[in-house]
Structures are given as structure tokens and as C-alpha cells.
Design an enzyme around this catalytic site. Structure first.
Site, PDB file in Angstrom:
ATOM      1  N   GLU A 167      -9.289   5.074   1.315  1.00 51.24           N
ATOM      2  CA  GLU A 167      -8.733   4.609   2.597  1.00 51.24           C
ATOM      3  C   GLU A 167      -9.603   3.515   3.227  1.00 51.24           C
ATOM      4  O   GLU A 167      -9.085   2.577   3.826  1.00 51.24           O
ATOM      5  CB  GLU A 167      -8.556   5.785   3.568  1.00 51.24           C
ATOM      6  CG  GLU A 167      -7.533   6.836   3.112  1.00 51.24           C
ATOM      7  CD  GLU A 167      -6.131   6.294   2.846  1.00 51.24           C
ATOM      8  OE1 GLU A 167      -5.735   5.287   3.465  1.00 51.24           O
ATOM      9  OE2 GLU A 167      -5.429   6.887   1.985  1.00 51.24           O
ATOM     10  N   HIS A 219      -8.523   0.278   1.939  1.00 47.47           N
ATOM     11  CA  HIS A 219      -7.390  -0.296   2.683  1.00 47.47           C
ATOM     12  C   HIS A 219      -7.874  -0.930   3.990  1.00 47.47           C
ATOM     13  O   HIS A 219      -7.473  -2.038   4.353  1.00 47.47           O
ATOM     14  CB  HIS A 219      -6.381   0.802   3.044  1.00 47.47           C
ATOM     15  CG  HIS A 219      -5.468   1.217   1.930  1.00 47.47           C
ATOM     16  ND1 HIS A 219      -4.622   0.331   1.290  1.00 47.47           N
ATOM     17  CD2 HIS A 219      -5.224   2.435   1.364  1.00 47.47           C
ATOM     18  CE1 HIS A 219      -3.910   1.001   0.373  1.00 47.47           C
ATOM     19  NE2 HIS A 219      -4.268   2.268   0.384  1.00 47.47           N
TER      20      HIS A 219
HETATM   21 ZN    ZN Z   1      -3.503   3.935  -0.723  1.00 46.92          ZN
END
Ligand code: ZN
Length: 497
Positions: A263, A266
Site C-alpha cells: 500500500e 501505491h
Molecule cells: Zn494494490
């Protein structure tokens, strides 16, 4: 209107839409993390009003006219691209009659409830009529679109612009050829011990390690925030406001760690996009596959590597001396990379994961091309799992009903997950030509690696399409062989095949 007047109108519209998007994003994050459940009905109703306002603003005929006029003019590259992207986005929906659009939204809401209920009872037959209606409804929505593409290609294009069945077929055929036999060999090889990952790891101690790991990952509280949620996700509003989440499991020490590395991948993408794109469509994701490529690169290619753990394992052992004191670095790294065919996509390992996607891709393709029916689809699903993964599906809950995507009307989304992993292999190959990646990981220079991603991928935002970014970053078009070579090499060594 003059060009200046048109641009002023456009900027005003862009600012307004980004304000609504920001509000909806924050409400969404809040809902999934800390908002009290009891207030949900009140909030949901008001949120729907805001979403409706945003929709009207986006579909405003006056603005569409402004975009059309601007497209005829000589604009700077960034603005020209943003205007065209906004226009194309609007054209996808504008032809759908409002009552049909609303009916479709209601259908997906209803289907979500039916799916949840059917999943709990493991009863595919109860969900089947909804799935049939969803396919019919989705088909209708896409038929309104002015496009030369086949219906399923239009869906694929929404999640990964430029990708078609023809291109995905080539990709998945190559994958099938090389990965299915490799998985068979891994399954027959001696198993890797993973039992110590599932000892008791108190969450409070996991959080203390996470604080140290976030520093290693250069996740800075000035621009990022980590929360907890049932299903980890990342969202945000601008370059300096990236929100991400994780989930701690007391009986699985690797889960929260690898999910956070993913994450934060991202979030770092969002943070490193050119700040001048904030509030414009150019700051949004190019494609699902491209965004996923960055999180998977961080999770699988960096976060599961030995050099990464040479830097971080002593710290983890310090927090869990009883649980990991007797576990060597090599044993730990092997365990977090172990592969075994399983039933649930979201829990699958790096090697078997793409086959979970292959099953879904072949089913979606069949559903929209008329070669597969929703009747008895659970059986088709089970047969494919037996054929590709060699596992027996015991019930619909751990079979066809496991994912939410279809219940929400998302068809064409799944293939991007496999594509993302494949993109990352090619990016890693290019990064390794420029940098000593292993040395950077060992020395805690994660920022140097993130700097490379910024320079070659992140800063562009959605300014170029995925294919163009791939060429800019690696000097060649997408080539799945990098991915297949990587998997073959990694698992042959790991399992001494
Ligand atoms: Zn992802």
C-alpha cells in the site's frame, strides 16, 4: 469565446470537480476506517447527493461544449492531454439515459447485498439471477458507448486503456504455457516450513515494528497517514495527502508487513506525481495495471527479497525474540516466498496468483461472448480451479462467491492485477541496469529506489498512457517474458527444482 475565456471556464470547472472528488474521497476513507457504523444511513444518503452533484457537474452540456472548443485549439501538451481525457471520460457515460443509469446503480446496490448474503450461506444459486441481471445491465451500459471495440474490449479498456482480448490472450497463453507446469513442479518439491510465521505475534508489538519499517520505507507523516481497516487500500487527495491502511493479524506476522509495503507503494506513486498535476485528471491513475505494478514492485520485488530483510530482519527479531530468535534470515525469507496452490485469490502467493486471475478472465470473456452461461457457473469455476491450480473447491464461498467485483458490476477489472505484476518485472529489470538495487536495500537507501520510480514513472502521472510510460522507463514495449523469466528463476532456485 476566446481561448483565454475558454481556458478560464475550463479551469473553474476543473477546480469545482476536484473539490467534489476530494470531499467524496475523504468521506470514503472515513467510512472505511473510523466512522461509527451507526451513522452510516445518514451519511450514505448525503454522500449520494454529493455524488449526484458531481455527476451533473461532469455531464454539464455547457462544459462539454467548452471541452469541444478547446480540443480544436492549439494548447500546451499537458492541457491538451487533460482536456482530451476529461472529454473521453464524459463521453463514456453521457449517452446513457439517466433513468437507466440510476436503475443500474440500484441493481449493483441490490446485487451487493444479495452477494454478501449468498456468500455467507455459500449459496451460488441465490446469487445467480443477480449475476445474470448484472451481465445484461452491464452489456446495455456499454452498448450506449460510441466505440469500435467489442463489448468486453470496452470493459477491458476502462480499466487498462489500450488492452484488448487479443492482447490479453497472448499474455495469458504465454503465462499458462510456462506457469502451470512450474507450479506442478513446485507442488511436487519439498515443502518450505512456514509454521513460525503463524506463532503468536501481539499486535501492539507489530505496531512498534511497523513504525520503524515506515521510516525505512520513507513514508513521511508530513504527506502520508497509515490507518487500520478490514480490507487494506490506499486513497488520497493530492501529492501531500496520501492515506493508506493496513490490517494486523496476531497469528500472521508477514501479513501486515507485506500489505503495508504494497500500500505504501501505491501511496508513494501518488506522492511522487508532479505537483502541478494536483487537482487535474493528470494526477489520477493511468490505469489499474500501472498503479498495481508499483505496489507489487515494492511488495514482491523489494519487500520479499533477501537484501530487504538483511536490513529489517534483525529489527523484527528484536521485537519478537521468542517467536523468531531461532529462525534464520534464510528460513524467514524462504517462508515469506513459499508457494502453494490455494483457493482464495487475495491470500494467494506470488507464483500462483496469476492463475486465479486467468480463471476469472476466461470466465468473463465467455460470459460476454456468449460461450459461458451464469447457470452452473460455480461448476465451471471449480473445474477451472482443478485444471489450472490442481485444487478442489469445497463450497461457493471459497469458490465463485469469494470476490466482490462482479457483484459491483466490475467486469474487465481482474486481468489488470496479473498485468501489474508483469509490468513490475520489466521495470525492475530496467532499474537494475541503473542501480545496485540490492545494495540500496541493504543500506536502507529505499529513497534511492523510490527516486528512480519517480523519475521514470511516477512524476508523469497520467500524462502518458501505460504503453508510453513502459517505453520511456524501459526503452521497449511491454514484454511478459521478463515476468515469466523472473518467476521461473526465482522458484527454481527457491525449491531447488
Ligand atoms: Zn494494490
Amino acid at each position: 469565446m476566446t481561448k483565454e475565456e475558454l481556458l478560464a471556464k475550463y479551469k473553474e470547472w476543473e477546480l469545482k470537480t476536484s473539490a467534489y472528488k476530494m470531499a467524496l474521497a475523504i468521506i470514503g476513507i472515513d467510512k472505511q476506517t473510523v466512522a461509527p457504523e451507526g451513522g452510516a444511513p445518514y451519511r450514505d444518503k448525503r454522500t449520494a447527493v454529493l455524488a449526484g452533484e458531481l455527476f451533473s457537474l461532469q455531464m454539464d452540456p455547457e462544459n462539454i461544449e467548452v471541452l469541444r472548443e478547446l480540443m480544436k485549439m492549439d494548447l500546451d501538451g499537458d492541457t491538451a492531454k487533460a482536456v482530451k481525457m476529461n472529454y473521453d471520460e464524459i463521453m463514456k457515460t453521457v449517452a446513457v439515459p439517466k433513468d437507466e443509469f440510476v436503475a443500474y446503480q440500484n441493481l449493483t446496490n441490490e446485487a451487493y447485498g444479495a452477494w454478501l448474503d449468498a456468500k455467507n450461506r455459500s449459496d451460488y444459486a441465490a446469487f445467480e439471477p443477480y449475476l445474470e441481471k448484472l451481465i445484461e445491465g452491464t452489456r446495455k451500459m456499454y452498448e450506449y458507448r460510441d466505440s469500435d471495440l467489442s463489448l468486453y474490449d470496452r470493459m477491458l479498456d476502462d480499466y487498462e486503456p489500450g488492452m484488448t482480448q487479443e492482447k490479453y490472450d497472448v499474455f495469458f497463453d504465454r503465462l499458462k504455457e510456462r506457469i502451470v507446469p512450474l507450479i506442478r513442479r513446485v507442488t511436487e518439491a519439498q515443502k518450505i516450513d512456514t509454521s513460525f510465521l503463524h506463532r503468536n505475534y501481539p499486535v501492539e508489538e507489530q505496531k512498534k515494528f511497523m513504525d520503524e519499517l515506515l521510516q525505512y520505507l520513507r513514508f513521511d507523516p508530513y504527506w502520508g497517514y497509515l490507518n487500520e481497516t478490514e480490507h487494506p487500500f490506499t486513497s488520497g487527495t493530492c501529492e501531500n495527502d496520501c492515506r493508506t491502511t493496513t490490517k494486523y493479524l496476531p497469528d500472521n506476522v508477514a501479513s501486515a508487513i507485506l500489505s503495508t509495503v504494497h500500500e505504501v507503494g501505491h501511496a508513494t506513486y501518488g506522492h511522487q506525481t508532479a505537483p502541478e498535476y494536483d487537482g487535474t485528471i493528470l494526477a489520477e491513475a493511468i490505469s489499474m495495471g500501472m498503479h498495481e505494478s508499483q505496489s507489487r514492485l515494492c511488495e514482491n520485488y523489494l519487500g520479499r527479497s533477501k537484501p530487504f530483510w538483511e536490513a529489517n530482519y534483525p529489527r523484527l527479531q528484536k521485537h519478537f525474540p521468542e517467536q523468531l530468535g531461532d529462525v534464520s534470515l534464510d528460513a524467514f525469507v524462504a517462508a515469506i516466498n513459499a508457494a502453494e496452490p490455494s483457493l482464495i485469490r487475495t491470500e494467494a502467493d506470488e507464483l500462483t496468483y496469476p492463475l486465479h486471475i486467468l480463471v476469472r478472465y476466461e470466465i468473463e470473456k465467455g460470459l460476454f461472448n456468449g460461450t459461458i452461461s451464469t447457470k452452473g457457473l460455480d461448476q465451471t469455476w471449480n473445474e477451472m480451479y482443478a485444471k489450472y491450480l490442481g485444487v478442489t473447491v469445497p463450497d461457493a464461498r471459497s469458490g465463485i462467491l469469494q470476490d466482490v467485483h462482479w457483484a459491483g458490476g466490475s467486469f474487465g477489472y481482474f486481468p489488470t492485477y496479473a498485468l501489474g505484476s508483469a509490468f513490475s518485472a520489466q521495470f525492475m529489470h530496467a532499474m537494475r541496469k541503473d542501480l545496485d538495487v540490492d545494495e540500496c536495500l541493504r543500506n536502507g537507501q529505499y529513497d534511492v529506489l523510490m527516486g528512480w520510480l519517480k523519475e521514470h514513472i511516477h512524476k508523469y502521472g497520467a500524462r502518458y498512457n501505460a504503453d508510453e510510460v513502459m517505453r520511456l522507463a524501459t526503452g521497449e514495449p511491454f514484454n511478459p517474458d521478463y515476468y515469466l523469466d523472473y518467476l521461473e528463476d526465482k522458484y527454481t532456485k527457491l525449491y531447488n527444482l
